[in-house]
Design an enzyme around this catalytic site. Structure first.
Site, PDB file in Angstrom:
ATOM      1  N   HIS A   1       0.936  -1.225  -0.029  1.00 45.91           N
ATOM      2  CA  HIS A   1      -0.100  -0.039  -0.295  1.00 45.91           C
ATOM      3  C   HIS A   1       0.839   1.112  -0.036  1.00 45.91           C
ATOM      4  CE1 HIS A   1      -2.255  -3.102   2.484  1.00 45.91           C
ATOM      5  NE2 HIS A   1      -3.078  -2.998   1.556  1.00 45.91           N
TER       6      HIS A   1
ATOM      7  N   ASP B   1       2.177   2.214   3.363  1.00 45.11           N
ATOM      8  CA  ASP B   1       3.098   1.301   4.105  1.00 45.11           C
ATOM      9  C   ASP B   1       4.520   1.809   3.878  1.00 45.11           C
ATOM     10  OD1 ASP B   1       1.120  -0.601   3.960  1.00 45.11           O
ATOM     11  OD2 ASP B   1       1.843  -1.893   2.625  1.00 45.11           O
TER      12      ASP B   1
ATOM     13  N   GLU C   1      -9.582  -6.716  -5.870  1.00 49.54           N
ATOM     14  CA  GLU C   1      -9.364  -7.814  -4.974  1.00 49.54           C
ATOM     15  C   GLU C   1     -10.867  -7.941  -4.172  1.00 49.54           C
ATOM     16  OE1 GLU C   1      -6.115  -7.657  -2.538  1.00 49.54           O
ATOM     17  OE2 GLU C   1      -6.724  -9.499  -1.196  1.00 49.54           O
TER      18      GLU C   1
ATOM     19  N   GLU D   1      -8.027 -13.774  -3.700  1.00 49.11           N
ATOM     20  CA  GLU D   1      -7.155 -14.154  -2.627  1.00 49.11           C
ATOM     21  C   GLU D   1      -7.698 -15.496  -1.979  1.00 49.11           C
ATOM     22  OE1 GLU D   1      -5.582 -11.571   0.436  1.00 49.11           O
ATOM     23  OE2 GLU D   1      -6.396 -12.967   1.975  1.00 49.11           O
TER      24      GLU D   1
ATOM     25  N   HIS E   1     -10.185 -15.356   0.999  1.00 53.89           N
ATOM     26  CA  HIS E   1     -11.520 -14.693   0.594  1.00 53.89           C
ATOM     27  C   HIS E   1     -12.399 -15.467   0.009  1.00 53.89           C
ATOM     28  CE1 HIS E   1      -9.131 -10.517   0.298  1.00 53.89           C
ATOM     29  NE2 HIS E   1      -8.988 -11.109   1.777  1.00 53.89           N
TER      30      HIS E   1
ATOM     31  N   ASP F   1     -11.422 -13.643   9.091  1.00 56.35           N
ATOM     32  CA  ASP F   1     -10.263 -13.691   8.096  1.00 56.35           C
ATOM     33  C   ASP F   1      -8.934 -14.100   8.644  1.00 56.35           C
ATOM     34  OD1 ASP F   1      -8.581 -13.293   5.848  1.00 56.35           O
ATOM     35  OD2 ASP F   1      -9.010 -10.848   5.762  1.00 56.35           O
TER      36      ASP F   1
ATOM     37  N   ASP G   1      -5.974 -15.240   7.119  1.00 67.02           N
ATOM     38  CA  ASP G   1      -4.543 -14.965   6.686  1.00 67.02           C
ATOM     39  C   ASP G   1      -3.561 -15.728   7.086  1.00 67.02           C
ATOM     40  OD1 ASP G   1      -5.283 -13.103   4.923  1.00 67.02           O
ATOM     41  OD2 ASP G   1      -5.151 -11.556   6.177  1.00 67.02           O
TER      42      ASP G   1
ATOM     43  N   ASP H   1      -0.229 -13.167   0.935  1.00 69.72           N
ATOM     44  CA  ASP H   1      -0.754 -12.211   1.611  1.00 69.72           C
ATOM     45  C   ASP H   1      -1.375 -12.820   2.936  1.00 69.72           C
ATOM     46  OD1 ASP H   1      -2.037 -10.245   2.890  1.00 69.72           O
ATOM     47  OD2 ASP H   1      -3.612  -9.748   1.147  1.00 69.72           O
TER      48      ASP H   1
END
Ligand code: XUL
Ligand code: MN
Length: 365
Positions: free
Chosen positions: A49, A52, A176, A212, A215, A250, A252, A282
């Site tokens: 991002h 970031d 996304e 993803e 997701h 989520d 991850d 990710d």
């Protein structure tokens, strides 16, 4: 070994272990350290991002300095930037949506911020600007017509695609999708939603999808089928690899951390189709991980992909698998007329068990 590029979101390494119920558990890495650490672990690309690297609210001079430093770090180490985005979803002003907000001023601000981030991506050489609209959803269905939300998203994507073209940037856009979290329901929930939506844009060719795995699993979908729909449509502009137990918040998880068979079939699809783009991870290192363990997380993601790619090669070369698949292909060539027996058996029990043996390393010849 085939050469393939691996990539990580910088935010995955900068994550300090906080969750909605608990405070950080480790010191956050800064962006430049994350970039050189990835390069030192033979990772060829990173995604970020813009915030970031350049915290929101930085001055123009600070922005230019940080871009200069990042570019120098990239030139020194050979790592490239394969995608940029924006973390508007963290900022309170966008709490009821960025591109779909009911306030015109908030929508304008979001567009301006995305354009700033697109400029950052361009300066870092990113070929893709990926938008995960984490706040573009709702809890209160009465607050906004979903049709109105889609029209706002359409106008915004047209506007951003137009900006990129007018600037002459060699950059594509992507969406996304995610079904929920942090919003109760997000408007672009799955790859199918994204593909349907993209077809309504002025220049559909400029916009693709970044599925993803987590997701897809959150929506209870088969991740390989989600990825396949994007591939089939020529829209797989990027991919976020991780792991997730289905139908939960989520998680991850590190790639390989759950859903072994689903992960295998995603890798099989990418390898069989020779998908050329970077394999991006990710995921979040566990909250129990310390600063050193973050690099075990990096190695674990990569190694899991490589092991599964080896398993794909083993599966494709296995004599019994090949015989079974040749028989299946043969059925396609039988005459299309004549009687069809409902009692015919298919050797799928064996085929599926062979996947199990190959994945568990227990296949004996
Ligand atoms: C959120 C998510 C994001 C995007 C980038 O679930 O996946 O990290 O990938 O904004
Ligand atoms: Mn993601």
């Amino acid at each position: 070994m085939p050469t393939r590029t691996f990539s990580f979101g910088l935010w995955t390494l900068m994550n300090a272990g906080a969750d909605p119920f608990g405070a950080p558990t480790r010191a956050p890495l800064d962006a430049l350290h994350a970039i050189s650490g990835l390069a030192a672990h033979s990772v060829g690309a990173f995604e970020l991002h813009a915030e970031d690297l350049i915290p929101s609210g930085s001055s123009g001079a600070e922005r230019d300095r940080m871009i200069r430093e990042a570019r120098a770090r990239m030139a020194d180490t050979g790592i490239v930037c394969d995608a940029c985005g924006s973390s508007l979803f963290t900022e309170p002003v966008f709490k009821d949506g960025a591109l779909v907000s009911n306030e015109a001023r908030v929508r304008s601000l979001a567009l301006a911020r995305y354009k700033d981030a697109i400029d950052v991506g361009h300066l870092l050489g990113a070929p893709l600007f990926n938008i995960w609209g984490g706040r573009d959803g709702s809890e209160v269905e009465a607050s906004r017509s979903p049709i109105e939300a889609l029209k706002r998203l359409r106008d915004a994507f047209n506007n951003l695609a137009d900006y990129i073209a007018r600037q002459g940037y060699a950059m594509r856009l992507s969406i996304e999708p995610k079904p929920n979290e942090p919003r109760g329901d997000l408007y672009i929930s799955t790859v199918g939603h994204a593909l349907g939506f993209i077809a309504t844009l002025e220049h559909p060719d400029r916009v693709g999808v970044v599925p993803e795995l987590a997701h897809a699993a959150m929506a209870g979908l088969n991740p390989a089928h989600e990825v396949a729909h994007a591939l089939y449509a020529g829209k797989l502009f990027g991919l976020h690899l991780n792991a997730q137990r289905p139908l939960r918040f989520d998680q991850d998880l590190r790639f390989g951390g759950a859903g072994l068979k689903d992960s295998f079939f995603v890798v099989k699809l990418l390898e069989d189709e020779n998908w050329p783009l970077p394999r991006t991870f990710d995921a979040h290192p566990y909250r129990t991980t310390d600063e050193q363990g973050v690099w075990s997380f990096v190695q674990g993601c990569i190694r899991a992909y490589e092991v599964l790619a080896d398993k794909v090669a083993q599966f494709n070369a296995d004599a019994e698998v090949r015989t079974l698949l040749a028989e299946i292909r043969e059925w396609d060539h039988t005459a299309e007329t004549g009687s069809v027996s409902p009692h015919r058996g298919f050797a799928y029990e064996r085929l599926d068990h062979l996947v199990f043996e190959i994945l568990t390393g227990t296949r004996v010849h």
